[in-house]
Design a protein around this motif. Structure first.
Motif, PDB file in Angstrom:
ATOM      1  N   GLU A   1       0.564   1.403  -3.547  1.00 42.04           N
ATOM      2  CA  GLU A   1       0.757   0.707  -2.154  1.00 42.04           C
ATOM      3  C   GLU A   1       0.979   1.514  -0.944  1.00 42.04           C
ATOM      4  N   THR A   2       0.427   1.296   0.095  1.00 39.47           N
ATOM      5  CA  THR A   2       0.307   2.361   1.091  1.00 39.47           C
ATOM      6  C   THR A   2       1.431   2.319   1.728  1.00 39.47           C
ATOM      7  N   ALA A   3       2.063   3.452   2.284  1.00 41.48           N
ATOM      8  CA  ALA A   3       3.103   3.928   2.976  1.00 41.48           C
ATOM      9  C   ALA A   3       2.832   4.048   4.406  1.00 41.48           C
ATOM     10  N   GLY A   4       1.529   3.624   4.767  1.00 42.47           N
ATOM     11  CA  GLY A   4       1.228   3.502   6.298  1.00 42.47           C
ATOM     12  C   GLY A   4       0.599   4.803   6.751  1.00 42.47           C
TER      13      GLY A   4
ATOM     14  N   ALA B   1      10.854   5.617  -3.615  1.00 44.16           N
ATOM     15  CA  ALA B   1      11.990   5.711  -2.767  1.00 44.16           C
ATOM     16  C   ALA B   1      12.990   4.579  -3.031  1.00 44.16           C
TER      17      ALA B   1
ATOM     18  N   THR C   1       0.114  11.230  -2.801  1.00 43.89           N
ATOM     19  CA  THR C   1       1.309  11.657  -2.962  1.00 43.89           C
ATOM     20  C   THR C   1       2.225  10.954  -2.080  1.00 43.89           C
ATOM     21  N   ALA C   2       2.154  10.840  -0.798  1.00 40.10           N
ATOM     22  CA  ALA C   2       3.092  10.194   0.411  1.00 40.10           C
ATOM     23  C   ALA C   2       3.347   8.692   0.034  1.00 40.10           C
ATOM     24  N   ASP C   3       2.168   8.007  -0.548  1.00 43.24           N
ATOM     25  CA  ASP C   3       2.400   6.510  -0.799  1.00 43.24           C
ATOM     26  C   ASP C   3       2.956   6.336  -2.192  1.00 43.24           C
ATOM     27  N   ARG C   4       2.892   7.466  -3.094  1.00 38.40           N
ATOM     28  CA  ARG C   4       3.727   7.348  -4.326  1.00 38.40           C
ATOM     29  C   ARG C   4       5.066   7.598  -4.253  1.00 38.40           C
ATOM     30  N   ASN C   5       5.495   8.569  -3.131  1.00 39.25           N
ATOM     31  CA  ASN C   5       6.862   9.121  -3.050  1.00 39.25           C
ATOM     32  C   ASN C   5       7.600   7.794  -2.316  1.00 39.25           C
ATOM     33  N   ALA C   6       6.786   7.105  -1.303  1.00 37.66           N
ATOM     34  CA  ALA C   6       7.466   6.002  -0.911  1.00 37.66           C
ATOM     35  C   ALA C   6       7.934   5.014  -1.533  1.00 37.66           C
ATOM     36  N   ALA C   7       6.836   4.573  -2.679  1.00 31.52           N
ATOM     37  CA  ALA C   7       6.852   3.453  -3.341  1.00 31.52           C
ATOM     38  C   ALA C   7       7.999   3.832  -4.568  1.00 31.52           C
TER      39      ALA C   7
END
Length: 260
Positions: free
Chosen positions: A111-114, A260, A252-258
Motif C-alpha cells: 500500500e502506498t505511503a503517498g 508502522a 522501502t518507504a511504503d513498506r515501512n509505513a505499512a
C-alpha cells in the motif's frame, strides 16, 4: 451547454497499491502497450476492484512508471493501481500473478505511503551480456568510455533522429565475472564463452539513456562491436546513492509505513 455522462459518478478511490513485477524470458519482447493490455485483461479476470476515471470514456486508474524498453528483461518494473474497494495486498498479488502469463510475474504489492512513485525512480541498474566478446575486450572498452567527458549517440525516436550524450548519465560501468544471484534464481543462463557481462548503473535523464545507447557509445568511442545481439536485464530501479552508485528499493518507504 456541455454534456455530462448519464448515471452516477464512479466510486471514489479508497486505496492505492504499488506493484513490482518482472519481464522474463520471451516476455521481454512485449512492448509497454502489450503489457498494458495484458494487465487490464488480468485485472478483469482476477476481479480486482479497480477505480475508474469519470467521463464518457472511463479508464482504469493505473499509473505506470519507468517502463523498460521492448526487448529488455527486467526484475524491477513498477506501477500503481487505484481501487474502489480495499483489498489485502498479498491477495491481490496472488490473483494478478495467476491471471498474467508466466514471465510477467507480480513479485510484491504494497500500500502506498503517498508521494509520486515516479519521483523515486531516479536510476536503474542493468546487467548486459555480450556474447562473442571476451571480458578483456569489454574491460578495455569500458576504460576508454569512462575516460571520455562526453560521448554522443544518435537514436531514432518517433520524432526523428535525436542526438544526445550517453556518458553523462552513466554512474557506474564495469565488467563482472558472473550473473547476479537474482538472475540465476530466476533461471537465467549465461551464453557459452566468450561472453562479457557488464554491470551498468545509469541515471534517469531526459532523453532517457538506455543500455543500448551505452553499447552504441562503446562502439563509437572504443570500437567494441559484439558479433551477436546483446541481452539486457534491469536488476533494480529506484533512489540513487550518489556516494557509492547503488540503486535502492523504491518501495522501502511504503513498506515501512505499512509496518508502522
Amino acid at each position: 451547454m456541455a454534456r455530462t455522462p448519464d448515471g452516477p459518478p464512479p466510486p471514489p478511490v479508497v486505496q492505492r497499491l504499488r506493484l513490482r513485477f518482472t519481464k522474463r524470458g520471451r516476455l521481454r519482447f512485449t512492448s509497454h502497450r502489450d503489457f498494458q493490455r495484458a494487465l487490464e485483461r488480468a485485472v478483469r479476470r482476477a476481479g480486482v476492484p479497480v477505480a475508474y476515471s469519470a467521463g464518457f470514456n472511463p479508464h482504469p486508474k493505473i499509473s505506470y512508471a519507468g517502463a523498460a524498453p521492448t526487448g529488455a528483461a527486467s526484475e524491477a518494473e513498477y506501477l500503481e493501481i487505484a481501487l474502489s474497494t480495499k483489498v489485502e495486498p498479498d491477495a491481490l498479488r496472488a490473483a494478478l500473478d495467476e491471471a498474467l502469463p508466466t514471465g510477467l510475474d507480480v513479485v510484491e504489492v504494497v500500500e502506498t505511503a503517498g508521494g509520486a512513485l515516479a519521483d523515486r525512480l531516479v536510476a536503474s541498474e542493468w546487467i548486459v551480456e555480450l556474447p562473442g566478446v571476451t571480458p578483456e575486450e569489454a574491460a578495455t572498452a569500458v576504460v576508454t568510455f569512462l575516460a571520455a567527458d562526453r560521448v554522443e549517440v544518435t537514436r531514432l525516436t518517433k520524432n526523428g533522429n535525436r542526438t544526445f550524450d550517453a556518458r553523462g548519465a552513466v554512474v557506474r560501468l564495469g565488467v563482472v565475472d558472473t550473473l547476479p544471484d537474482l538472475l540465476v534464481r530466476a533461471g537465467a543462463q549465461v551464453p557459452p564463452p566468450p561472453c562479457a557481462i557488464l554491470n551498468l548503473v545509469v541515471r534517469h535523464t531526459t532523453p532517457a539513456v538506455r543500455p543500448d545507447d551505452v553499447l552504441a557509445a562503446l562502439r563509437s568511442q572504443a570500437l567494441l562491436a559484439p558479433p551477436s545481439p546483446s541481452r539486457m536485464t534491469r536488476l533494480a530501479q529506484g533512489p540513487l546513492d550518489e556516494a557509492d552508485g547503488t540503486v535502492a528499493d523504491p518501495l522501502t518507504a511504503d513498506r515501512n509505513a505499512a509496518g508502522a
